[in-house]
Design a protein around this motif. Structure first.
Motif, PDB file in Angstrom:
ATOM      1  N   VAL A 133      80.275  52.406 135.559  1.00  0.00           N
ATOM      2  CA  VAL A 133      79.782  53.228 136.674  1.00  0.00           C
ATOM      3  C   VAL A 133      78.499  52.628 137.239  1.00  0.00           C
ATOM      4  CG1 VAL A 133      78.842  55.481 137.304  1.00  0.00           C
ATOM      5  CG2 VAL A 133      80.865  55.347 135.835  1.00  0.00           C
ATOM      6  N   ALA A 134      77.581  52.270 136.341  1.00  0.00           N
ATOM      7  CA  ALA A 134      76.312  51.676 136.784  1.00  0.00           C
ATOM      8  C   ALA A 134      76.548  50.368 137.530  1.00  0.00           C
ATOM      9  CB  ALA A 134      75.396  51.450 135.581  1.00  0.00           C
ATOM     10  N   ALA A 135      77.529  49.578 137.073  1.00  0.00           N
ATOM     11  CA  ALA A 135      77.834  48.304 137.719  1.00  0.00           C
ATOM     12  C   ALA A 135      78.373  48.516 139.134  1.00  0.00           C
ATOM     13  CB  ALA A 135      78.829  47.516 136.882  1.00  0.00           C
ATOM     14  N   LEU A 136      79.177  49.560 139.329  1.00  0.00           N
ATOM     15  CA  LEU A 136      79.700  49.845 140.661  1.00  0.00           C
ATOM     16  C   LEU A 136      78.582  50.241 141.618  1.00  0.00           C
ATOM     17  CD1 LEU A 136      82.965  51.716 139.666  1.00  0.00           C
ATOM     18  CD2 LEU A 136      82.834  49.575 140.964  1.00  0.00           C
ATOM     19  N   HIS A 137      77.607  51.000 141.131  1.00  0.00           N
ATOM     20  CA  HIS A 137      76.444  51.326 141.962  1.00  0.00           C
ATOM     21  C   HIS A 137      75.661  50.058 142.302  1.00  0.00           C
ATOM     22  CE1 HIS A 137      76.675  55.653 142.109  1.00  0.00           C
ATOM     23  NE2 HIS A 137      76.766  55.756 140.798  1.00  0.00           N
ATOM     24  N   ALA A 138      75.487  49.194 141.293  1.00  0.00           N
ATOM     25  CA  ALA A 138      74.716  47.969 141.498  1.00  0.00           C
ATOM     26  C   ALA A 138      75.415  47.011 142.451  1.00  0.00           C
ATOM     27  CB  ALA A 138      74.468  47.281 140.154  1.00  0.00           C
ATOM     28  N   ASP A 139      76.724  47.075 142.487  1.00  0.00           N
ATOM     29  CA  ASP A 139      77.514  46.142 143.294  1.00  0.00           C
ATOM     30  C   ASP A 139      77.540  46.518 144.770  1.00  0.00           C
ATOM     31  OD1 ASP A 139      79.378  43.851 143.452  1.00  0.00           O
ATOM     32  OD2 ASP A 139      80.856  45.380 143.985  1.00  0.00           O
ATOM     33  N   ALA A 140      77.240  47.774 145.088  1.00  0.00           N
ATOM     34  CA  ALA A 140      77.329  48.237 146.470  1.00  0.00           C
ATOM     35  C   ALA A 140      76.115  47.758 147.277  1.00  0.00           C
ATOM     36  CB  ALA A 140      77.402  49.758 146.509  1.00  0.00           C
ATOM     37  N   GLY A 183      66.650  46.056 147.828  1.00  0.00           N
ATOM     38  CA  GLY A 183      66.006  44.758 147.747  1.00  0.00           C
ATOM     39  C   GLY A 183      65.024  44.667 146.596  1.00  0.00           C
ATOM     40  N   ARG A 184      64.625  45.824 146.048  1.00  0.00           N
ATOM     41  CA  ARG A 184      63.691  45.847 144.919  1.00  0.00           C
ATOM     42  C   ARG A 184      64.431  45.859 143.578  1.00  0.00           C
ATOM     43  NH1 ARG A 184      59.393  50.397 145.266  1.00  0.00           N
ATOM     44  NH2 ARG A 184      58.401  49.010 143.749  1.00  0.00           N
ATOM     45  N   TRP A 185      65.740  45.928 143.593  1.00  0.00           N
ATOM     46  CA  TRP A 185      66.495  45.890 142.345  1.00  0.00           C
ATOM     47  C   TRP A 185      66.438  44.479 141.753  1.00  0.00           C
ATOM     48  CZ3 TRP A 185      71.689  48.913 143.509  1.00  0.00           C
ATOM     49  CH2 TRP A 185      71.380  50.252 143.759  1.00  0.00           C
ATOM     50  N   ASP A 186      66.417  44.406 140.447  1.00  0.00           N
ATOM     51  CA  ASP A 186      66.314  43.128 139.736  1.00  0.00           C
ATOM     52  C   ASP A 186      67.709  42.504 139.641  1.00  0.00           C
ATOM     53  OD1 ASP A 186      66.108  41.076 137.821  1.00  0.00           O
ATOM     54  OD2 ASP A 186      64.428  42.061 136.823  1.00  0.00           O
ATOM     55  N   THR A 187      67.984  41.548 140.499  1.00  0.00           N
ATOM     56  CA  THR A 187      69.331  40.970 140.554  1.00  0.00           C
ATOM     57  C   THR A 187      69.668  40.170 139.297  1.00  0.00           C
ATOM     58  OG1 THR A 187      68.429  39.084 141.782  1.00  0.00           O
ATOM     59  CG2 THR A 187      69.372  40.890 143.071  1.00  0.00           C
ATOM     60  N   LEU A 194      74.599  48.697 129.899  1.00  0.00           N
ATOM     61  CA  LEU A 194      74.181  49.934 130.556  1.00  0.00           C
ATOM     62  C   LEU A 194      72.667  49.966 130.735  1.00  0.00           C
ATOM     63  CD1 LEU A 194      74.786  52.818 131.595  1.00  0.00           C
ATOM     64  CD2 LEU A 194      74.606  53.589 129.212  1.00  0.00           C
ATOM     65  N   MET A 195      71.936  49.616 129.682  1.00  0.00           N
ATOM     66  CA  MET A 195      70.474  49.609 129.759  1.00  0.00           C
ATOM     67  C   MET A 195      69.982  48.620 130.813  1.00  0.00           C
ATOM     68  SD  MET A 195      69.285  49.755 125.774  1.00  0.00           S
ATOM     69  CE  MET A 195      69.471  51.217 124.761  1.00  0.00           C
ATOM     70  N   LEU A 196      70.549  47.419 130.822  1.00  0.00           N
ATOM     71  CA  LEU A 196      70.106  46.400 131.765  1.00  0.00           C
ATOM     72  C   LEU A 196      70.379  46.834 133.206  1.00  0.00           C
ATOM     73  CD1 LEU A 196      71.340  43.183 129.913  1.00  0.00           C
ATOM     74  CD2 LEU A 196      68.986  44.019 130.079  1.00  0.00           C
ATOM     75  N   LEU A 197      71.545  47.412 133.451  1.00  0.00           N
ATOM     76  CA  LEU A 197      71.900  47.823 134.799  1.00  0.00           C
ATOM     77  C   LEU A 197      71.018  48.967 135.293  1.00  0.00           C
ATOM     78  CD1 LEU A 197      75.752  47.546 134.371  1.00  0.00           C
ATOM     79  CD2 LEU A 197      74.368  46.201 135.968  1.00  0.00           C
ATOM     80  N   HIS A 198      70.693  49.903 134.422  1.00  0.00           N
ATOM     81  CA  HIS A 198      69.783  50.990 134.811  1.00  0.00           C
ATOM     82  C   HIS A 198      68.361  50.469 134.991  1.00  0.00           C
ATOM     83  CE1 HIS A 198      72.298  54.458 134.922  1.00  0.00           C
ATOM     84  NE2 HIS A 198      72.686  54.373 133.663  1.00  0.00           N
ATOM     85  N   HIS A 199      67.928  49.616 134.070  1.00  0.00           N
ATOM     86  CA  HIS A 199      66.563  49.094 134.121  1.00  0.00           C
ATOM     87  C   HIS A 199      66.348  48.237 135.370  1.00  0.00           C
ATOM     88  CE1 HIS A 199      62.852  48.988 131.943  1.00  0.00           C
ATOM     89  NE2 HIS A 199      62.774  47.675 131.966  1.00  0.00           N
ATOM     90  N   ALA A 200      67.411  47.625 135.858  1.00  0.00           N
ATOM     91  CA  ALA A 200      67.298  46.784 137.050  1.00  0.00           C
ATOM     92  C   ALA A 200      66.842  47.580 138.271  1.00  0.00           C
ATOM     93  CB  ALA A 200      68.652  46.122 137.340  1.00  0.00           C
ATOM     94  N   ARG A 201      67.090  48.891 138.285  1.00  0.00           N
ATOM     95  CA  ARG A 201      66.721  49.735 139.432  1.00  0.00           C
ATOM     96  C   ARG A 201      65.355  50.387 139.269  1.00  0.00           C
ATOM     97  NH1 ARG A 201      72.209  51.998 138.770  1.00  0.00           N
ATOM     98  NH2 ARG A 201      71.266  54.018 138.275  1.00  0.00           N
TER      99      ARG A 201
END
Length: 391
Positions: free
Chosen positions: A276-283, A244-248, A217-224
């Motif tokens: 939930v965070a992963a679904l946002h990151a995946d879109a 494009g600025r998200w940390d892939t 959860l922390m990593l996925l939020h921090h990526a944005r």
């Protein structure tokens, strides 16, 4: 000597002293004095004749234990309980490499003791486990150093009599780390990054799917993080962020950790939040977000926690998946005093086309917002809708 190395050794050194008989407050004070001496005397590249250990990576912990133990004994001999305590010093261990015993986990549990308030538990964790100074913690929380010193001192006194032979509560430790992460960044300490560092440390010691879930959860939020604010410091909503600025790399790591945790079929709150965070990151775009699946995950979260905050977030997801009227219906059963309730209602009314109500609610939400950046964002939303109405 690498300061990061020293900080990583602090928990183990404290727990060694506690196991030898020092109370927590005295052990923590002694270790801080040993750290000061290390930073003062150890050269960046120790030589055979230096005051520090010849092989830092192997010997630093043993050196710190020896010096801290001496500081503790010095303080003890000066205390009224000298005779009772001196039995602890019958045989002082010789300097050298410390035993490869990891006591850090027990220190996590001690700092998250149920007798502490959440604020005190966070401060004590940052001090004892994270190795931050009182000044650094105070700056991060934007409070005077004296105030933070009092908070930490009270916390240390509270846990001084707690024994290390009781099983710890992983859920409480995770809650404390989650609180640290949510403080984000202020002052000269990046608390979000510090929370990730500590959670990685915990994950290396505890084989538990919820520990992995929190780290994911922390990593996925921090990526944005880089996309959350504009150049002028204003907030950028998730739907408007430059993906494009998200940390892939962080996203990929978070998803991998989450998938491994979910495969164990022991679902918990942090795993569901991470999903939930992963679904946002995946879109690829905001429009392509799988809101129907996000609603399903919020249904799981509601079952797990029955939290009104989860129900509030679910109302947003329902509004996206099924339309604003469905979202407002989901919102109607919640307490209007909930944080962000008015902002969510404003958004759903805007989606419904009721700009007058939405503008009024955005303005009300701005007055209720706890942070300046959020207040400014909501004020701009109200102004934007008022300008549209006047065209």
């Amino acid at each position: 000597m690498d300061e990061a190395l020293l900080r990583s050794l602090i928990p183990g050194v404290i727990t060694v002293l506690v196991r030898r008989g020092a109370d927590f407050a005295a052990a923590e004070d002694a270790v801080q004095e040993a750290l000061i001496e290390a930073l003062r005397h150890w050269p960046a590249e120790p030589s055979p004749g230096s005051a520090g250990p010849a092989e830092p990576l192997r010997d630093a912990k043993g050196w710190l234990i020896t010096v801290a133990w001496r500081r503790f004994l010095d303080a003890t001999r000066a205390d009224t309980a000298r005779r009772r305590r001196e039995d602890l010093a019958e045989e002082e261990p010789a300097p050298g490499p410390a035993p490869a015993v990891d006591d850090t986990l027990q220190l996590y549990f001690l700092c998250a003791h149920p007798s502490l308030t959440p604020a005190s538990a966070v401060a004590l964790t940052l001090r004892a486990v994270g190795g931050l100074t009182t000044r650094q913690i105070a700056r991060a929380y934007l409070v005077p150093e004296a105030t933070m010193a009092q908070r930490i001192s009270r916390a240390k006194r509270t846990v001084s009599g707690v024994r290390f032979d009781r099983p710890g509560d992983v859920a409480t430790v995770l809650r404390v780390l989650y609180l640290v992460f949510n403080e984000g960044y202020s002052g000269d300490i990046d608390l979000a990054a510090e929370a990730i560092r500590l959670t990685r440390q915990l994950a290396a010691r505890v084989d538990h799917p919820e520990v992995a879930g929190l780290l994911a959860l922390m990593l996925l939020h921090h990526a944005r993080r880089a996309a959350r604010t504009a150049a002028d410091g204003s907030l950028v909503p998730l739907a408007e962020q430059d993906r494009g600025r998200w940390d892939t790399a962080l996203i990929a790591e978070g998803v991998r950790i989450l998938q491994a945790a979910l495969a164990r079929d022991r679902l918990g709150e942090f795993q569901a939040q991470a999903a939930v965070a992963a679904l946002h990151a995946d879109a690829p775009t905001a429009r392509e977000t799988d809101w129907a699946q996000i609603v399903e995950w919020y249904d799981e979260l509601t079952r797990l926690t029955d939290s009104p905050v989860v129900r509030l977030n679910r109302a947003v997801a329902v509004g996206e998946a099924e339309g604003p009227d469905a979202g407002l219906a989901a919102l109607s059963g919640l307490d209007a005093a909930l944080p962000r309730y008015t902002a969510v209602a404003a958004y759903l009314h805007e989606r419904r086309g009721d700009l007058t109500t939405a503008a009024r609610l955005y303005s009300e939400a701005a007055h209720l917002a706890p942070h300046l950046a959020e207040r400014d964002h909501l004020t701009r939303q109200a102004a934007r809708l008022n300008a549209r109405r006047q065209r």
